[in-house]
Design an enzyme around this catalytic site. Structure first.
Site, PDB file in Angstrom:
ATOM      1  N   HIS A 189       0.869  -1.180   0.000  1.00 31.88           N
ATOM      2  CA  HIS A 189       0.000   0.000   0.000  1.00 31.88           C
ATOM      3  C   HIS A 189       0.910   1.236   0.000  1.00 31.88           C
ATOM      4  O   HIS A 189       2.017   1.186   0.534  1.00 31.88           O
ATOM      5  CB  HIS A 189      -0.831  -0.052   1.289  1.00 31.88           C
TER       6      HIS A 189
ATOM      7  N   ASP B  85       3.075  -4.562   8.018  1.00 27.17           N
ATOM      8  CA  ASP B  85       1.862  -3.760   7.873  1.00 27.17           C
ATOM      9  C   ASP B  85       0.687  -4.727   8.037  1.00 27.17           C
ATOM     10  O   ASP B  85       0.391  -5.524   7.142  1.00 27.17           O
ATOM     11  CB  ASP B  85       1.869  -3.103   6.485  1.00 27.17           C
TER      12      ASP B  85
ATOM     13  N   GLN C 116      -4.530  -5.153   6.937  1.00 27.56           N
ATOM     14  CA  GLN C 116      -5.533  -6.072   6.362  1.00 27.56           C
ATOM     15  C   GLN C 116      -5.481  -7.450   7.009  1.00 27.56           C
ATOM     16  O   GLN C 116      -6.212  -8.351   6.587  1.00 27.56           O
ATOM     17  CB  GLN C 116      -5.311  -6.213   4.855  1.00 27.56           C
TER      18      GLN C 116
ATOM     19  N   LYS D 299     -10.346  -0.526  10.462  1.00 22.98           N
ATOM     20  CA  LYS D 299     -10.498  -1.674   9.557  1.00 22.98           C
ATOM     21  C   LYS D 299     -10.859  -2.938  10.319  1.00 22.98           C
ATOM     22  O   LYS D 299     -10.998  -4.006   9.730  1.00 22.98           O
ATOM     23  CB  LYS D 299      -9.198  -1.903   8.779  1.00 22.98           C
TER      24      LYS D 299
ATOM     25  N   CYS E  56      -4.777   2.512  -3.673  1.00 23.00           N
ATOM     26  CA  CYS E  56      -3.539   3.012  -3.037  1.00 23.00           C
ATOM     27  C   CYS E  56      -2.395   2.029  -3.230  1.00 23.00           C
ATOM     28  O   CYS E  56      -1.591   1.794  -2.305  1.00 23.00           O
ATOM     29  CB  CYS E  56      -3.730   3.294  -1.554  1.00 23.00           C
TER      30      CYS E  56
HETATM   31  N1  PMP Z   1      -1.761  -0.759   4.621  1.00 24.49           N
HETATM   32  C1  PMP Z   1      -2.714  -1.468   4.024  1.00 24.49           C
HETATM   33  C2  PMP Z   1      -2.409  -2.841   3.517  1.00 24.49           C
HETATM   34  C3  PMP Z   1      -3.987  -0.919   3.884  1.00 24.49           C
HETATM   35  O1  PMP Z   1      -4.950  -1.624   3.277  1.00 24.49           O
HETATM   36  C4  PMP Z   1      -4.242   0.371   4.378  1.00 24.49           C
HETATM   37  C5  PMP Z   1      -5.592   1.037   4.223  1.00 24.49           C
HETATM   38  N2  PMP Z   1      -6.212   0.847   2.992  1.00 24.49           N
HETATM   39  C6  PMP Z   1      -3.206   1.061   5.003  1.00 24.49           C
HETATM   40  C7  PMP Z   1      -1.987   0.458   5.110  1.00 24.49           C
HETATM   41  C8  PMP Z   1      -3.388   2.434   5.554  1.00 24.49           C
HETATM   42  O2  PMP Z   1      -4.269   2.410   6.633  1.00 24.49           O
HETATM   43  P1  PMP Z   1      -4.787   3.754   7.289  1.00 24.49           P
HETATM   44  O3  PMP Z   1      -5.309   4.604   6.181  1.00 24.49           O
HETATM   45  O4  PMP Z   1      -5.853   3.305   8.225  1.00 24.49           O
HETATM   46  O5  PMP Z   1      -3.636   4.382   7.997  1.00 24.49           O
END
Ligand code: PMP
Length: 405
Positions: free
Chosen positions: A123, A200, A203, A226, A364
């Site tokens: 991401h 990270d 997910q 999430k 993203c």
């Molecule tokens: N890493 C991953 C794999 C994500 O899916 C996301 C959110 N789509 C993020 C990081 C970023 O998370 P946040 O916007 O809640 O900081």
């Protein structure tokens, strides 16, 4: 297929909402999940009954708010199986957690010419903080490739674990491909070369049981919103041995021991990394979300969501002209796909009019789109409250859309 969690739909009032007069079918859970009543009530009760700034007050309300915030930290520590709540830093979310590590770990441990590793399936929030660090300290960001099915190229990974690498930043579960990376093995390999690993977990935490001690992760980040909790609160788990040596990320109240114009000293962990008033209501509500999923049982959630993902995959493939991105055998409840030659944005817009909330675009993860030579996909992502009938409605809607083009 068996649906053990049908009854919990009543815990999520928003699932009874109508959009454009149609039943809402919410399949955008990888972006954010809906919240059960216990979480929303925890926020309401927090503001109605225990709202006061934490840590600084000797009065009753402040002490109660502090207790609630610190017991939320203990709850997160238990949930992740961290050995010490002091290793749990509250952040605004995964993004801030990763930025914290990039900034502070980068400051303490990285020097010109060093290498940071990430993967092709990251991401943006696990890419851009490292790019910024690389610019600032003249490091190199190297990218581990993936295979066509969405698995990490493990052979390439092994070859890239060299003595110049300071840190490997990799996602546990891909938000586009659904791939569940073998992070325990990746961490073991990296540690053989004294490379620190940041996972990270944005997910992963809502879908699979995470045990940071068993993984031996150096850093693990996730977002509350999430995983059925509120937005604006997230977590960075970090091993004490790193956090102790890292400089503060931001300066301000609460992160200090002493402040004088001649110089300041820092508070103990985790407060050194929590400058300013934290989201102490959000932390308490996050703890409620954790208790909620623990009560449902993380393993049972993982089993059910996998069944649902397979059910949806089979149904999509039966449509004939669907291309699925991410076909790893180790896959979480995310399906990215394209329908014929129809632009994902058009599909998403038409689905919306039929009451279905799916995400379209690059999610993203533009470098991943580049890898597949596409601009975007349609993404269905599932949560524990989704049911197969919702997949059936999606398939009927896609058939209808196909006839329109
Ligand atoms: N890493 C991953 C794999 C994500 O899916 C996301 C959110 N789509 C993020 C990081 C970023 O998370 P946040 O916007 O809640 O900081």
């Amino acid at each position: 297929m068996e649906v053990p969690f049908r009854h919990i739909r009543n815990d999520f009032p928003i699932l009874q909402e109508k959009v454009y007069g149609k039943e809402l079918i919410y399949l955008d859970n990888a972006a954010t999940t809906q919240k059960p009543k216990v979480v929303v009530e925890a926020i309401e009760q927090g503001y109605y009954k225990t709202n006061a700034n934490i840590h600084r007050g000797v009065h009753y309300l402040s002490m109660r708010a502090t207790e609630a915030h610190e017991s939320a930290r203990a709850c997160v520590a238990r949930f992740l199986n961290a050995s010490d709540p002091a290793e749990i830093v509250f952040t605004r979310g995964t993004t801030e957690a990763i930025n914290l590590v990039a900034s502070s770990f980068g400051e303490a441990f990285c020097n010109e010419g060093d290498v940071i590793l990430c993967s092709e399936m990251e991401h943006h929030s696990n890419i851009v903080p490292w790019q910024l660090l690389c610019q600032r300290k003249k490091l190199q960001l190297k990218v581990i490739p993936i295979l066509d099915n969405g698995d990490l190229d493990r052979q390439a990974l092994r070859a890239m674990l060299t003595s110049e690498v300071r840190l490997l930043a990799i996602t546990h579960v891909s938000n586009v491909l659904g791939t569940i990376n073998p992070v325990k093995e990746i961490i073991r390999l990296a540690h053989e070369h004294n490379i620190a690993v940041l996972i990270d977990g944005a997910q992963a935490v809502p879908h699979v049981k995470v045990d940071v001690l068993d993984l031996d992760a150096d850093f693990y980040a996730f977002s509350g919103h999430k995983m059925y909790g509120p937005a604006g609160i997230g977590v960075l788990y970090g091993k004490r041995k790193w956090l102790d040596q890292m400089p503060p990320y931001q300066g301000g109240g609460e992160m200090i021991a002493q402040v004088h114009f001649s110089g300041s000293t820092w508070n103990e962990l985790p407060y050194k990394f929590e400058a300013g008033t934290p989201d102490f209501i959000g932390s308490t509500a996050l703890a409620k979300a954790i208790e909620y999923v623990e009560h449902l049982d993380m393993d049972a959630i993982a089993r059910y969501e996998t069944d649902l993902m397979h059910y949806a995959t089979d149904a999509l493939l039966q449509l004939g002209d669907v291309r699925i991105f991410g076909t790893s055998v180790h896959k979480s409840a995310v399906i990215s796909f394209q329908l014929g030659n129809i632009h994902p944005f058009d599909v998403g817009t038409l689905l919306d009019r039929m009451g279905l909330a799916l995400r379209t675009g690059h999610h993203c993860a533009q470098p991943l789109m580049d890898r597949f030579g596409i601009e975007g996909t349609i993404r269905a992502s599932f949560a524990v409250y989704n049911v197969p009938e919702e997949v059936d409605v999606l398939i009927t809607a896609l058939k209808r859309i196909r006839t329109m083009f």
